[in-house]
Write an enzyme that holds these catalytic residues in place. Structure first.
Site, short mmCIF file in Angstrom:
data_model
loop_
_atom_site.label_atom_id
_atom_site.label_comp_id
_atom_site.label_asym_id
_atom_site.label_seq_id
_atom_site.Cartn_x
_atom_site.Cartn_y
_atom_site.Cartn_z
N ARG A 57 15.43 -26.21 -33.15
CA ARG A 57 16.10 -26.10 -31.77
C ARG A 57 15.38 -24.94 -31.01
NH1 ARG A 57 21.63 -23.66 -30.31
NH2 ARG A 57 22.12 -25.04 -28.26
N HIS A 61 14.00 -25.76 -27.25
CA HIS A 61 14.43 -24.77 -26.02
C HIS A 61 13.00 -24.25 -25.34
CE1 HIS A 61 19.00 -25.08 -26.05
NE2 HIS A 61 18.57 -25.87 -27.04
N ASP A 62 12.03 -23.84 -26.17
CA ASP A 62 10.98 -22.98 -25.66
C ASP A 62 10.11 -24.13 -24.81
OD1 ASP A 62 9.33 -21.01 -25.16
OD2 ASP A 62 7.95 -21.75 -26.86
N VAL A 65 11.23 -25.46 -21.18
CA VAL A 65 11.26 -24.61 -20.26
C VAL A 65 9.80 -23.91 -19.91
CG1 VAL A 65 12.62 -22.61 -19.11
CG2 VAL A 65 13.67 -24.06 -20.75
N ASP A 69 5.43 -21.51 -24.71
CA ASP A 69 4.81 -20.36 -24.22
C ASP A 69 5.54 -19.25 -25.05
OD1 ASP A 69 7.08 -20.28 -22.70
OD2 ASP A 69 5.73 -19.52 -20.96
N SER A 71 8.51 -18.25 -24.20
CA SER A 71 9.28 -17.32 -23.27
C SER A 71 10.59 -17.07 -23.74
CB SER A 71 9.33 -18.18 -21.80
OG SER A 71 9.75 -19.69 -22.04
N ASN A 86 21.45 -21.52 -23.54
CA ASN A 86 20.74 -20.84 -24.76
C ASN A 86 21.39 -19.81 -25.75
OD1 ASN A 86 18.17 -22.31 -24.24
ND2 ASN A 86 17.69 -20.64 -22.90
N PRO A 153 18.46 -30.50 -21.32
CA PRO A 153 19.37 -31.51 -21.27
C PRO A 153 20.79 -31.08 -21.97
CG PRO A 153 17.05 -32.09 -22.55
CD PRO A 153 17.32 -30.70 -22.25
N HIS A 183 18.81 -34.02 -34.77
CA HIS A 183 20.00 -33.60 -34.95
C HIS A 183 20.54 -34.23 -36.45
CE1 HIS A 183 21.28 -33.52 -30.29
NE2 HIS A 183 20.53 -32.56 -30.75
N ASP A 235 25.10 -34.81 -38.63
CA ASP A 235 24.86 -35.95 -39.32
C ASP A 235 26.01 -36.05 -40.53
OD1 ASP A 235 24.10 -37.97 -41.33
OD2 ASP A 235 21.95 -37.30 -41.22
N ASP A 243 16.39 -37.06 -42.51
CA ASP A 243 15.93 -38.43 -42.82
C ASP A 243 16.62 -39.37 -41.57
OD1 ASP A 243 18.85 -38.38 -42.92
OD2 ASP A 243 18.89 -38.62 -45.00
#
Length: 320
Positions: A57, A61-62, A65, A69, A71, A86, A153, A183, A235, A243
């Site tokens: 995750r 997220h990096d 945005v 890089d 950030s 975040n 998102p 997920h 899950d 899986d």
């Protein structure tokens, strides 16, 4: 192991990524970099297996945005990691640890952005998912602001909005569904989906798309007015294994997040879900294991900084 190696060879031979990134970028300048990242992730994973979805995750997220890089790794009140979307991110200490070890051997050579991309790959592999060669050569960005994270998102958004956000990164419907398959090893808080169980309609009924048997299970775990911070696996069947079970859950109305379950209601994304969780059961795991690395390589190549752009940080949590 043989299947994973076959996928590895196929991916190396057939995938095209951004020209400045290449597999084995550090083979001469810091040949032990990837093994150090791997051993660091393994060490943390052995103590806490939930670090695997956290690292995956963190990388997502990096990349979403400003591109991949690093950030998201910058610390401080005015940094990107403190954006509302975040605040639940984890795994920073894993990247910092790997970076400090690499700096001791190859100072100023390996970027934090590359370490994060490698750690995400290792996290998937350690949870029985596929492995792949990560193209490296990213450089670290010099900007990290909370306001930049507004395009991430949200689980409350419809598929149409997710489609637009992914398309803006050069990712199509296939990539959207495939990447959300991460997920399969994730968790969320009751507070992020409890509205689906108790007040989804004006009359206070549950979301009709939730399988009734699954709804009863969720209501036990997340009672009305209960602890909203309680963790729930995304899950329900194999939460610790990477899986295709996640897609079968979505197919059967057992998606936890509304945005996940809505993948079944959109005609375009439904076709992809069917490919992974549909009738041809014998090929499910094989197909997802092959497609996920391809989408991850596309994601990890989004708006990367290479060459003389950006910098190679000495410490991942702060600019040079």
């Amino acid at each position: 192991m043989i299947v994973k190696l076959c996928f590895l060879v196929i991916l190396v031979m057939t995938l095209t990524v951004k020209a400045q990134l290449k597999t084995g970028f550090y083979s001469t300048s810091c040949p032990t970099a990837e093994s150090i990242v791997r051993s660091t992730v393994v060490s943390y994973f052995n103590n806490d297996p939930t670090i695997a979805p956290a690292l995956l995750r963190l990388h997502f997220h990096d990349c979403f945005v400003q591109g991949c890089d690093g950030s998201i790794l910058i610390a401080g009140f005015s940094a990107e990691r403190n954006a509302l979307t975040n605040l639940g991110l984890r795994g920073f200490e894993v990247i910092d640890n790997a970076k400090s070890q690499i700096e001791a051997i190859c100072p100023g050579v390996v970027s934090c952005a590359d370490i994060l991309a490698l750690a995400a790959r290792d996290a998937v592999d350690l949870t029985d998912g596929p492995s792949w060669s990560v193209p490296t050569g990213r450089r670290d960005g010099r900007i990290s602001l909370p306001s930049q994270a507004s395009n991430l998102p949200s689980p409350l958004e419809p598929v149409s909005v997710h489609r637009q956000k992914f398309a803006a990164k050069g990712l199509d419907d296939h990539d959207l569904v495939t990447l959300l398959g991460a997920h399969t090893i994730g968790q969320t808080d009751c507070r992020f989906f409890s509205y689906r169980m108790y007040n989804f309609t004006p009359t206070g009924n549950a979301d009709p798309s939730i399988n009734q048997a699954f709804l009863s299970q969720l209501q036990v775990i997340c009672p009305k007015n209960g602890n909203g911070l309680r963790k729930v696996a995304l899950d329900k069947d194999t939460p610790a294994k990477f899986d295709a079970s996640f897609f079968k859950n979505v197919r059967d109305g057992n998606g936890v997040l509304e945005s996940d379950q809505r993948l079944w209601e959109d005609s375009a994304t439904r076709r992809v879900v069917q490919n992974y969780g549909g009738i041809i059961r014998g090929l499910l795991g094989l197909r997802f294991d092959f497609e996920f690395p391809k989408s991850m390589i596309k994601l990890s190549s989004v708006d990367v900084k290479t060459g003389y752009d950006g910098e190679i940080r000495k410490v991942c949590s702060k600019f040079n």
